[in-house]
Design a protein around this motif. Structure first.
Motif, PDB file in Angstrom:
ATOM      1  N   ARG A 164     -42.009 -22.655  35.747  1.00 48.22           N
ATOM      2  CA  ARG A 164     -41.178 -23.013  34.610  1.00 48.22           C
ATOM      3  C   ARG A 164     -40.319 -21.844  34.139  1.00 48.22           C
ATOM      4  O   ARG A 164     -39.139 -22.028  33.786  1.00 48.22           O
ATOM      5  CB  ARG A 164     -42.065 -23.490  33.442  1.00 48.22           C
ATOM      6  CG  ARG A 164     -41.246 -24.051  32.281  1.00 48.22           C
ATOM      7  CD  ARG A 164     -42.057 -24.368  31.043  1.00 48.22           C
ATOM      8  NE  ARG A 164     -42.547 -23.160  30.380  1.00 48.22           N
ATOM      9  CZ  ARG A 164     -43.823 -22.759  30.402  1.00 48.22           C
ATOM     10  NH1 ARG A 164     -44.738 -23.477  31.032  1.00 48.22           N
ATOM     11  NH2 ARG A 164     -44.190 -21.646  29.790  1.00 48.22           N
ATOM     12  N   GLU A 165     -40.861 -20.620  34.124  1.00 44.30           N
ATOM     13  CA  GLU A 165     -40.160 -19.469  33.562  1.00 44.30           C
ATOM     14  C   GLU A 165     -39.137 -18.851  34.523  1.00 44.30           C
ATOM     15  O   GLU A 165     -38.056 -18.446  34.086  1.00 44.30           O
ATOM     16  CB  GLU A 165     -41.168 -18.404  33.150  1.00 44.30           C
ATOM     17  CG  GLU A 165     -42.067 -18.806  31.998  1.00 44.30           C
ATOM     18  CD  GLU A 165     -41.302 -18.931  30.679  1.00 44.30           C
ATOM     19  OE1 GLU A 165     -40.234 -18.295  30.512  1.00 44.30           O
ATOM     20  OE2 GLU A 165     -41.758 -19.667  29.792  1.00 44.30           O
ATOM     21  N   SER A 166     -39.496 -18.728  35.852  1.00 41.58           N
ATOM     22  CA  SER A 166     -38.597 -17.989  36.758  1.00 41.58           C
ATOM     23  C   SER A 166     -38.398 -18.651  38.110  1.00 41.58           C
ATOM     24  O   SER A 166     -37.673 -18.089  38.949  1.00 41.58           O
ATOM     25  CB  SER A 166     -39.162 -16.588  36.987  1.00 41.58           C
ATOM     26  OG  SER A 166     -40.401 -16.661  37.694  1.00 41.58           O
ATOM     27  N   SER A 167     -39.039 -19.778  38.327  1.00 40.47           N
ATOM     28  CA  SER A 167     -38.977 -20.449  39.626  1.00 40.47           C
ATOM     29  C   SER A 167     -39.540 -19.579  40.748  1.00 40.47           C
ATOM     30  O   SER A 167     -39.191 -19.735  41.920  1.00 40.47           O
ATOM     31  CB  SER A 167     -37.534 -20.874  39.956  1.00 40.47           C
ATOM     32  OG  SER A 167     -37.040 -21.780  38.976  1.00 40.47           O
ATOM     33  N   ASP A 225     -54.573 -13.051  24.418  1.00 38.68           N
ATOM     34  CA  ASP A 225     -54.686 -12.525  23.061  1.00 38.68           C
ATOM     35  C   ASP A 225     -54.101 -13.506  22.040  1.00 38.68           C
ATOM     36  O   ASP A 225     -54.652 -13.669  20.939  1.00 38.68           O
ATOM     37  CB  ASP A 225     -53.968 -11.189  22.975  1.00 38.68           C
ATOM     38  CG  ASP A 225     -54.108 -10.527  21.610  1.00 38.68           C
ATOM     39  OD1 ASP A 225     -55.237 -10.507  21.062  1.00 38.68           O
ATOM     40  OD2 ASP A 225     -53.112  -9.999  21.090  1.00 38.68           O
ATOM     41  N   LYS A 226     -53.010 -14.150  22.418  1.00 38.01           N
ATOM     42  CA  LYS A 226     -52.337 -15.025  21.469  1.00 38.01           C
ATOM     43  C   LYS A 226     -52.791 -16.482  21.536  1.00 38.01           C
ATOM     44  O   LYS A 226     -52.847 -17.175  20.504  1.00 38.01           O
ATOM     45  CB  LYS A 226     -50.817 -14.979  21.722  1.00 38.01           C
ATOM     46  CG  LYS A 226     -50.197 -13.619  21.510  1.00 38.01           C
ATOM     47  CD  LYS A 226     -50.341 -13.133  20.068  1.00 38.01           C
ATOM     48  CE  LYS A 226     -49.675 -11.783  19.848  1.00 38.01           C
ATOM     49  NZ  LYS A 226     -49.833 -11.307  18.440  1.00 38.01           N
ATOM     50  N   TYR A 227     -53.125 -16.970  22.740  1.00 34.80           N
ATOM     51  CA  TYR A 227     -53.430 -18.384  22.915  1.00 34.80           C
ATOM     52  C   TYR A 227     -54.810 -18.658  23.540  1.00 34.80           C
ATOM     53  O   TYR A 227     -55.152 -19.831  23.744  1.00 34.80           O
ATOM     54  CB  TYR A 227     -52.350 -19.054  23.783  1.00 34.80           C
ATOM     55  CG  TYR A 227     -50.950 -18.795  23.274  1.00 34.80           C
ATOM     56  CD1 TYR A 227     -50.436 -19.500  22.171  1.00 34.80           C
ATOM     57  CD2 TYR A 227     -50.133 -17.838  23.879  1.00 34.80           C
ATOM     58  CE1 TYR A 227     -49.149 -19.259  21.686  1.00 34.80           C
ATOM     59  CE2 TYR A 227     -48.857 -17.599  23.409  1.00 34.80           C
ATOM     60  CZ  TYR A 227     -48.367 -18.309  22.321  1.00 34.80           C
ATOM     61  OH  TYR A 227     -47.089 -18.071  21.839  1.00 34.80           O
ATOM     62  N   GLY A 228     -55.528 -17.635  23.859  1.00 32.31           N
ATOM     63  CA  GLY A 228     -56.832 -17.819  24.472  1.00 32.31           C
ATOM     64  C   GLY A 228     -56.812 -17.749  25.979  1.00 32.31           C
ATOM     65  O   GLY A 228     -57.775 -17.318  26.613  1.00 32.31           O
ATOM     66  N   SER A 229     -55.687 -18.171  26.593  1.00 34.79           N
ATOM     67  CA  SER A 229     -55.550 -18.132  28.052  1.00 34.79           C
ATOM     68  C   SER A 229     -54.158 -18.610  28.425  1.00 34.79           C
ATOM     69  O   SER A 229     -53.518 -19.376  27.673  1.00 34.79           O
ATOM     70  CB  SER A 229     -56.597 -19.029  28.725  1.00 34.79           C
ATOM     71  OG  SER A 229     -56.347 -19.146  30.109  1.00 34.79           O
ATOM     72  N   MET A 230     -53.678 -18.187  29.579  1.00 38.32           N
ATOM     73  CA  MET A 230     -52.389 -18.671  30.080  1.00 38.32           C
ATOM     74  C   MET A 230     -52.455 -20.173  30.353  1.00 38.32           C
ATOM     75  O   MET A 230     -51.424 -20.866  30.324  1.00 38.32           O
ATOM     76  CB  MET A 230     -52.009 -17.915  31.368  1.00 38.32           C
ATOM     77  CG  MET A 230     -50.652 -18.304  31.940  1.00 38.32           C
ATOM     78  SD  MET A 230     -49.254 -17.966  30.810  1.00 38.32           S
ATOM     79  CE  MET A 230     -49.097 -16.185  30.960  1.00 38.32           C
ATOM     80  N   SER A 235     -45.138 -23.952  27.309  1.00 38.71           N
ATOM     81  CA  SER A 235     -43.722 -23.799  26.984  1.00 38.71           C
ATOM     82  C   SER A 235     -43.461 -22.314  26.757  1.00 38.71           C
ATOM     83  O   SER A 235     -44.325 -21.472  27.018  1.00 38.71           O
ATOM     84  CB  SER A 235     -43.362 -24.626  25.725  1.00 38.71           C
ATOM     85  OG  SER A 235     -44.100 -24.157  24.635  1.00 38.71           O
ATOM     86  N   ALA A 236     -42.266 -22.029  26.278  1.00 43.07           N
ATOM     87  CA  ALA A 236     -41.944 -20.638  26.010  1.00 43.07           C
ATOM     88  C   ALA A 236     -42.960 -20.030  25.055  1.00 43.07           C
ATOM     89  O   ALA A 236     -43.372 -20.654  24.072  1.00 43.07           O
ATOM     90  CB  ALA A 236     -40.544 -20.559  25.410  1.00 43.07           C
ATOM     91  N   TYR A 237     -43.340 -18.880  25.333  1.00 47.19           N
ATOM     92  CA  TYR A 237     -44.389 -18.240  24.533  1.00 47.19           C
ATOM     93  C   TYR A 237     -43.960 -16.868  24.029  1.00 47.19           C
ATOM     94  O   TYR A 237     -44.712 -16.173  23.393  1.00 47.19           O
ATOM     95  CB  TYR A 237     -45.683 -18.168  25.356  1.00 47.19           C
ATOM     96  CG  TYR A 237     -45.559 -17.363  26.634  1.00 47.19           C
ATOM     97  CD1 TYR A 237     -46.071 -16.077  26.718  1.00 47.19           C
ATOM     98  CD2 TYR A 237     -44.911 -17.886  27.745  1.00 47.19           C
ATOM     99  CE1 TYR A 237     -45.957 -15.341  27.884  1.00 47.19           C
ATOM    100  CE2 TYR A 237     -44.814 -17.157  28.902  1.00 47.19           C
ATOM    101  CZ  TYR A 237     -45.328 -15.885  28.978  1.00 47.19           C
ATOM    102  OH  TYR A 237     -45.207 -15.166  30.131  1.00 47.19           O
TER     103      TYR A 237
END
Length: 237
Positions: A164-167, A225-230, A235-237
């Motif tokens: 999604r971010e860079s193909s 750190d921000k969401y618990g896990s990738m 979406s954009a984070y």
């Protein structure tokens, strides 16, 4: 007065045996007279020589015994000294052998230690896993490093966000969003801005933000750190 009328019988002449006997008696009588004539305090030559001879003979055996005892003692001392010298030599030889054995043991231990170290290095080199230089290899290598630092993130969650971010382009850069406008554009596979990459950089990875493994590890560390896990980022984070 009556005269002796007894007449002697006819005299007999002395034979040779009688003469010798009479001579012997006379000699003994003369010797007896001479012996009684010597004063009580007097000493004859014969009486003086006898004690001297006795002293001489009595002294010689004592000297011989003393010499013999001295010789035996000297011999015993030499034997004791010889035994002590042999013991000392044997002790020195034993000590030298012990020292040599200890040195040999230390040398063997050192060689074995070097050999074990070399084996460990060889095993480590053999066990070092190599990864393909593509998206699949980058994700796998990043996850291996993340596991050492307890950073969560599944293969599928990382792969989904990369696409999604860079193909899948490790040199991708966003030059139009707010970050770009602020002068800190997002870069790399997971589009990480430089301050975030620096703050969440994972030890053991490159400091190059465009390095695919370093970019994935830093982005997953930030997401944990921000969401618990990738895996939780969609979406954009």
């Amino acid at each position: 007065m009556l005269k002796n009328i007894l007449s002697r019988g006819p005299s007999r002449s002395l034979n040779r045996t009688h003469k010798v006997a009479i001579a012997g008696v006379g000699t003994l009588g003369a010797a007896a007279v001479a012996f009684t004539a010597v004063p009580a305090s007097g000493h004859t030559t014969t009486s003086e020589a006898a004690p001297t001879a006795k002293v001489a003979y009595s002294t010689k055996p004592i000297q011989d015994v003393h010499a013999g005892v001295t010789g035996h003692l000297a011999g015993a001392d030499q034997k004791v000294a010889s035994i002590e010298a042999k013991k000392e030599a044997a002790a020195k030889t034993a000590a030298a052998k012990t020292a040599a054995a200890e040195k040999a043991a230390q040398q063997r231990a050192a060689k074995e230690s070097v050999s074990r170290s070399a084996q460990r290095v060889e095993v480590k080199q053999v066990s070092t896993k190599s990864y393909a230089n593509n998206l699949d290899g980058w994700i796998r290598e990043a996850r291996a490093i993340m596991a050492k630092h307890d950073i969560p993130g599944s293969y599928s969650g990382i792969h989904r966000n990369i696409i999604r971010e860079s193909s899948g382009n490790p040199t991708a850069i966003n030059d139009w969003d707010i970050n770009a406008i602020n002068g800190i554009p997002s870069k790399g596979l997971l589009q990480v801005i430089p301050p975030t990459f620096k703050a969440y950089h994972v030890p053991g990875t490159s400091w190059d933000i465009y390095d695919p493994v370093a970019n994935i590890a830093a982005a997953c560390n930030y997401a944990a750190d921000k969401y618990g896990s990738m895996d939780n980022v969609n979406s954009a984070y």
